[in-house]
Write an enzyme that holds these catalytic residues in place. Structure first.
Site, PDB file in Angstrom:
ATOM      1  N   LYS A   1       0.833  -1.221   0.000  1.00 49.47           N
ATOM      2  CA  LYS A   1       0.000   0.000   0.000  1.00 49.47           C
ATOM      3  C   LYS A   1       0.861   1.260   0.000  1.00 49.47           C
ATOM      4  CE  LYS A   1      -2.280  -1.038   3.788  1.00 49.47           C
ATOM      5  NZ  LYS A   1      -1.699  -2.363   4.079  1.00 49.47           N
TER       6      LYS A   1
ATOM      7  N   ARG B   1      -9.936   0.916   9.262  1.00 50.50           N
ATOM      8  CA  ARG B   1      -9.512  -0.449   9.587  1.00 50.50           C
ATOM      9  C   ARG B   1     -10.693  -1.362   9.916  1.00 50.50           C
ATOM     10  NH1 ARG B   1      -3.971  -1.105  10.685  1.00 50.50           N
ATOM     11  NH2 ARG B   1      -2.842   0.847  10.832  1.00 50.50           N
TER      12      ARG B   1
ATOM     13  N   ARG C   1      12.809  -8.698   4.784  1.00 50.98           N
ATOM     14  CA  ARG C   1      13.035  -7.246   4.840  1.00 50.98           C
ATOM     15  C   ARG C   1      13.969  -6.918   6.011  1.00 50.98           C
ATOM     16  NH1 ARG C   1       8.068  -3.144   3.973  1.00 50.98           N
ATOM     17  NH2 ARG C   1       7.493  -3.484   6.137  1.00 50.98           N
TER      18      ARG C   1
ATOM     19  N   ARG D   1      13.363  -6.350  11.997  1.00 49.48           N
ATOM     20  CA  ARG D   1      12.508  -5.812  13.056  1.00 49.48           C
ATOM     21  C   ARG D   1      11.783  -6.952  13.777  1.00 49.48           C
ATOM     22  NH1 ARG D   1       9.027  -1.262  10.044  1.00 49.48           N
ATOM     23  NH2 ARG D   1       7.454  -2.577  10.993  1.00 49.48           N
TER      24      ARG D   1
ATOM     25  N   ARG E   1       0.009 -10.816  12.456  1.00 51.19           N
ATOM     26  CA  ARG E   1      -0.536  -9.575  11.879  1.00 51.19           C
ATOM     27  C   ARG E   1      -1.491  -9.885  10.732  1.00 51.19           C
ATOM     28  NH1 ARG E   1       4.770  -6.428  10.421  1.00 51.19           N
ATOM     29  NH2 ARG E   1       3.391  -4.918   9.429  1.00 51.19           N
TER      30      ARG E   1
END
Length: 213
Positions: free
Chosen positions: A13, A88, A127, A160, A171
Protein backbone atom coordinates in the site's frame (compact mmCIF):
# COMPACT_ATOMS: atom_id res chain seq x y z
CA UNK A 1 -7.92 11.33 -6.81
CA UNK A 2 -9.56 10.45 -3.52
CA UNK A 3 -8.93 6.79 -2.72
CA UNK A 4 -8.83 4.28 0.11
CA UNK A 5 -6.05 1.68 -0.14
CA UNK A 6 -6.88 -1.69 1.38
CA UNK A 7 -4.57 -4.67 1.68
CA UNK A 8 -2.78 -6.83 4.20
CA UNK A 9 0.49 -5.68 5.83
CA UNK A 10 3.17 -6.09 3.16
CA UNK A 11 0.73 -5.90 0.23
CA UNK A 12 2.51 -2.74 -0.94
CA UNK A 13 0.00 0.00 0.00
CA UNK A 14 2.74 2.45 0.96
CA UNK A 15 4.71 1.91 -2.26
CA UNK A 16 1.59 2.29 -4.41
CA UNK A 17 0.58 5.44 -2.50
CA UNK A 18 4.01 7.02 -3.12
CA UNK A 19 3.74 6.28 -6.86
CA UNK A 20 0.21 7.72 -7.02
CA UNK A 21 1.15 10.95 -5.21
CA UNK A 22 3.67 11.64 -7.99
CA UNK A 23 0.88 11.59 -10.59
CA UNK A 24 -1.34 14.41 -9.40
CA UNK A 25 -0.03 15.79 -6.12
CA UNK A 26 -2.46 13.83 -3.94
CA UNK A 27 -1.28 13.40 -0.34
CA UNK A 28 -0.76 10.05 1.36
CA UNK A 29 -2.47 9.91 4.74
CA UNK A 30 -1.97 7.09 7.22
CA UNK A 31 -3.58 6.96 10.65
CA UNK A 32 -0.15 6.78 12.28
CA UNK A 33 1.03 9.88 10.44
CA UNK A 34 -2.01 12.00 11.29
CA UNK A 35 -1.93 10.94 14.94
CA UNK A 36 1.79 11.79 15.20
CA UNK A 37 1.13 15.09 13.37
CA UNK A 38 -1.69 16.06 15.77
CA UNK A 39 0.47 15.15 18.79
CA UNK A 40 3.42 17.19 17.45
CA UNK A 41 1.14 20.14 16.66
CA UNK A 42 -0.17 20.01 20.23
CA UNK A 43 -3.84 20.27 19.20
CA UNK A 44 -6.51 19.43 21.79
CA UNK A 45 -7.33 16.22 19.94
CA UNK A 46 -3.61 15.45 19.64
CA UNK A 47 -3.13 15.80 23.41
CA UNK A 48 -6.06 13.46 24.05
CA UNK A 49 -4.69 10.93 21.54
CA UNK A 50 -1.20 11.13 23.08
CA UNK A 51 -2.54 10.03 26.47
CA UNK A 52 -3.92 6.82 24.90
CA UNK A 53 -0.77 6.20 22.85
CA UNK A 54 1.52 6.63 25.88
CA UNK A 55 -0.58 4.12 27.80
CA UNK A 56 -0.23 1.67 24.90
CA UNK A 57 -3.97 1.76 24.23
CA UNK A 58 -5.76 2.06 20.89
CA UNK A 59 -6.94 5.58 20.16
CA UNK A 60 -10.78 5.56 20.17
CA UNK A 61 -12.60 5.94 16.85
CA UNK A 62 -14.29 9.23 17.76
CA UNK A 63 -10.89 10.83 18.44
CA UNK A 64 -9.41 9.45 15.22
CA UNK A 65 -12.42 10.74 13.25
CA UNK A 66 -12.01 14.20 14.82
CA UNK A 67 -8.35 14.31 13.81
CA UNK A 68 -9.21 12.93 10.36
CA UNK A 69 -11.85 15.64 9.89
CA UNK A 70 -9.24 18.34 10.56
CA UNK A 71 -6.64 16.62 8.34
CA UNK A 72 -8.92 16.18 5.31
CA UNK A 73 -9.75 19.89 5.34
CA UNK A 74 -6.13 21.05 5.23
CA UNK A 75 -5.17 22.83 1.96
CA UNK A 76 -2.91 20.03 0.68
CA UNK A 77 -5.91 17.66 0.49
CA UNK A 78 -7.59 19.80 -2.17
CA UNK A 79 -5.53 18.04 -4.86
CA UNK A 80 -6.66 14.66 -3.55
CA UNK A 81 -5.74 12.15 -0.87
CA UNK A 82 -4.90 8.46 -0.46
CA UNK A 83 -6.01 6.88 2.80
CA UNK A 84 -3.41 4.23 3.61
CA UNK A 85 -4.43 1.77 6.32
CA UNK A 86 -7.62 3.65 7.20
CA UNK A 87 -10.40 2.79 7.80
CA UNK A 88 -9.51 -0.45 9.59
CA UNK A 89 -12.99 -1.57 10.65
CA UNK A 90 -16.58 -1.36 9.37
CA UNK A 91 -17.58 1.21 12.08
CA UNK A 92 -14.66 3.40 10.96
CA UNK A 93 -15.76 3.03 7.32
CA UNK A 94 -19.30 4.08 8.22
CA UNK A 95 -18.00 7.03 10.26
CA UNK A 96 -15.73 8.05 7.37
CA UNK A 97 -18.72 7.99 4.99
CA UNK A 98 -20.62 10.34 7.32
CA UNK A 99 -17.57 12.60 7.69
CA UNK A 100 -17.04 12.90 3.92
CA UNK A 101 -20.72 13.83 3.46
CA UNK A 102 -20.38 16.45 6.20
CA UNK A 103 -17.35 18.11 4.60
CA UNK A 104 -18.80 17.63 1.09
CA UNK A 105 -16.05 15.40 -0.32
CA UNK A 106 -16.69 12.54 -2.77
CA UNK A 107 -14.57 9.42 -2.55
CA UNK A 108 -13.60 7.88 -5.91
CA UNK A 109 -13.37 4.27 -4.73
CA UNK A 110 -11.52 1.82 -2.49
CA UNK A 111 -8.68 -0.28 -3.91
CA UNK A 112 -7.99 -3.77 -2.61
CA UNK A 113 -4.40 -4.82 -3.31
CA UNK A 114 -4.73 -8.60 -3.28
CA UNK A 115 -1.38 -10.35 -2.75
CA UNK A 116 -1.04 -14.05 -1.82
CA UNK A 117 -0.16 -14.73 1.82
CA UNK A 118 3.01 -16.67 0.93
CA UNK A 119 4.29 -13.70 -1.13
CA UNK A 120 3.70 -11.32 1.79
CA UNK A 121 5.45 -13.67 4.23
CA UNK A 122 8.43 -13.95 1.89
CA UNK A 123 8.49 -10.18 1.33
CA UNK A 124 8.38 -9.19 4.99
CA UNK A 125 10.54 -11.91 6.54
CA UNK A 126 13.36 -10.98 4.13
CA UNK A 127 13.03 -7.25 4.84
CA UNK A 128 15.75 -5.50 6.86
CA UNK A 129 15.74 -1.97 8.29
CA UNK A 130 18.54 0.42 9.31
CA UNK A 131 18.27 1.23 13.02
CA UNK A 132 19.65 4.74 12.45
CA UNK A 133 18.15 6.19 9.25
CA UNK A 134 15.25 3.78 8.64
CA UNK A 135 16.41 2.77 5.14
CA UNK A 136 14.77 -0.50 4.01
CA UNK A 137 16.57 -3.40 2.33
CA UNK A 138 15.70 -6.96 1.31
CA UNK A 139 18.12 -9.84 1.72
CA UNK A 140 16.94 -11.31 -1.60
CA UNK A 141 16.05 -8.43 -3.90
CA UNK A 142 18.01 -5.47 -2.48
CA UNK A 143 20.72 -6.51 0.00
CA UNK A 144 23.19 -4.12 1.58
CA UNK A 145 26.66 -3.95 -0.01
CA UNK A 146 28.17 -5.06 3.31
CA UNK A 147 26.05 -7.52 5.30
CA UNK A 148 24.34 -5.83 8.27
CA UNK A 149 25.67 -2.34 7.42
CA UNK A 150 23.52 0.43 5.89
CA UNK A 151 24.73 1.66 2.49
CA UNK A 152 23.45 5.17 3.25
CA UNK A 153 24.61 5.95 6.77
CA UNK A 154 26.70 2.99 7.96
CA UNK A 155 24.15 2.16 10.68
CA UNK A 156 23.25 -1.35 11.82
CA UNK A 157 20.71 -3.12 9.58
CA UNK A 158 18.42 -5.53 11.44
CA UNK A 159 15.27 -7.61 11.15
CA UNK A 160 12.51 -5.81 13.06
CA UNK A 161 10.81 -7.73 15.87
CA UNK A 162 7.46 -7.39 14.11
CA UNK A 163 8.85 -8.88 10.88
CA UNK A 164 9.67 -12.39 12.08
CA UNK A 165 7.54 -15.13 10.48
CA UNK A 166 5.56 -15.64 13.70
CA UNK A 167 4.84 -11.92 14.15
CA UNK A 168 3.84 -11.46 10.51
CA UNK A 169 1.53 -14.50 10.56
CA UNK A 170 -0.16 -12.97 13.60
CA UNK A 171 -0.54 -9.58 11.88
CA UNK A 172 -2.04 -11.25 8.81
CA UNK A 173 -4.52 -13.17 10.99
CA UNK A 174 -5.57 -9.92 12.70
CA UNK A 175 -5.97 -8.27 9.29
CA UNK A 176 -8.19 -11.10 8.04
CA UNK A 177 -10.37 -10.90 11.12
CA UNK A 178 -10.68 -7.13 11.55
CA UNK A 179 -9.93 -5.37 8.27
CA UNK A 180 -10.66 -7.83 5.44
CA UNK A 181 -14.47 -7.38 5.95
CA UNK A 182 -14.02 -3.85 4.54
CA UNK A 183 -13.56 -5.44 1.12
CA UNK A 184 -17.12 -6.76 1.36
CA UNK A 185 -18.37 -3.42 2.70
CA UNK A 186 -17.02 -1.38 -0.22
CA UNK A 187 -18.01 -4.09 -2.70
CA UNK A 188 -21.63 -3.79 -1.47
CA UNK A 189 -21.36 -0.01 -1.90
CA UNK A 190 -20.16 -0.67 -5.48
CA UNK A 191 -17.01 1.28 -4.68
CA UNK A 192 -14.37 -1.46 -4.84
CA UNK A 193 -11.56 -2.08 -7.30
CA UNK A 194 -9.69 -5.33 -6.62
CA UNK A 195 -6.23 -5.64 -8.17
CA UNK A 196 -4.54 -9.03 -7.87
CA UNK A 197 -0.93 -8.13 -8.60
CA UNK A 198 2.42 -8.28 -6.87
CA UNK A 199 3.94 -5.33 -8.77
CA UNK A 200 3.12 -1.79 -7.68
CA UNK A 201 3.29 -0.67 -11.33
CA UNK A 202 0.42 -3.03 -12.25
CA UNK A 203 -1.66 -1.72 -9.33
CA UNK A 204 -1.04 1.92 -10.29
CA UNK A 205 -1.96 1.20 -13.93
CA UNK A 206 -5.23 -0.50 -12.90
CA UNK A 207 -6.13 2.47 -10.70
CA UNK A 208 -5.40 4.94 -13.50
CA UNK A 209 -7.54 2.92 -15.92
CA UNK A 210 -10.49 2.97 -13.52
CA UNK A 211 -10.09 6.71 -12.83
CA UNK A 212 -9.91 7.49 -16.55
CA UNK A 213 -12.71 5.07 -17.42
Amino acid sequence: MKLILLGAPGAGKGTVAKELTKLDGSVQISTGDILRGAVQAGTDLGKQAEAFMKAGDLVPDDLIMGIMEQRLQEPDCEKGFLLDGFPRTIPQAEALGELLKKIDVDLDFAVEIDVPREVILDRLTTRRTCEDCGAIYNVKSMPTKVEGVCDKCGGKVVQRDDETEEAISNRLDVYQEKTAPLVGYYSNEEMLLTVSATSSEAVVNAIQERLNG
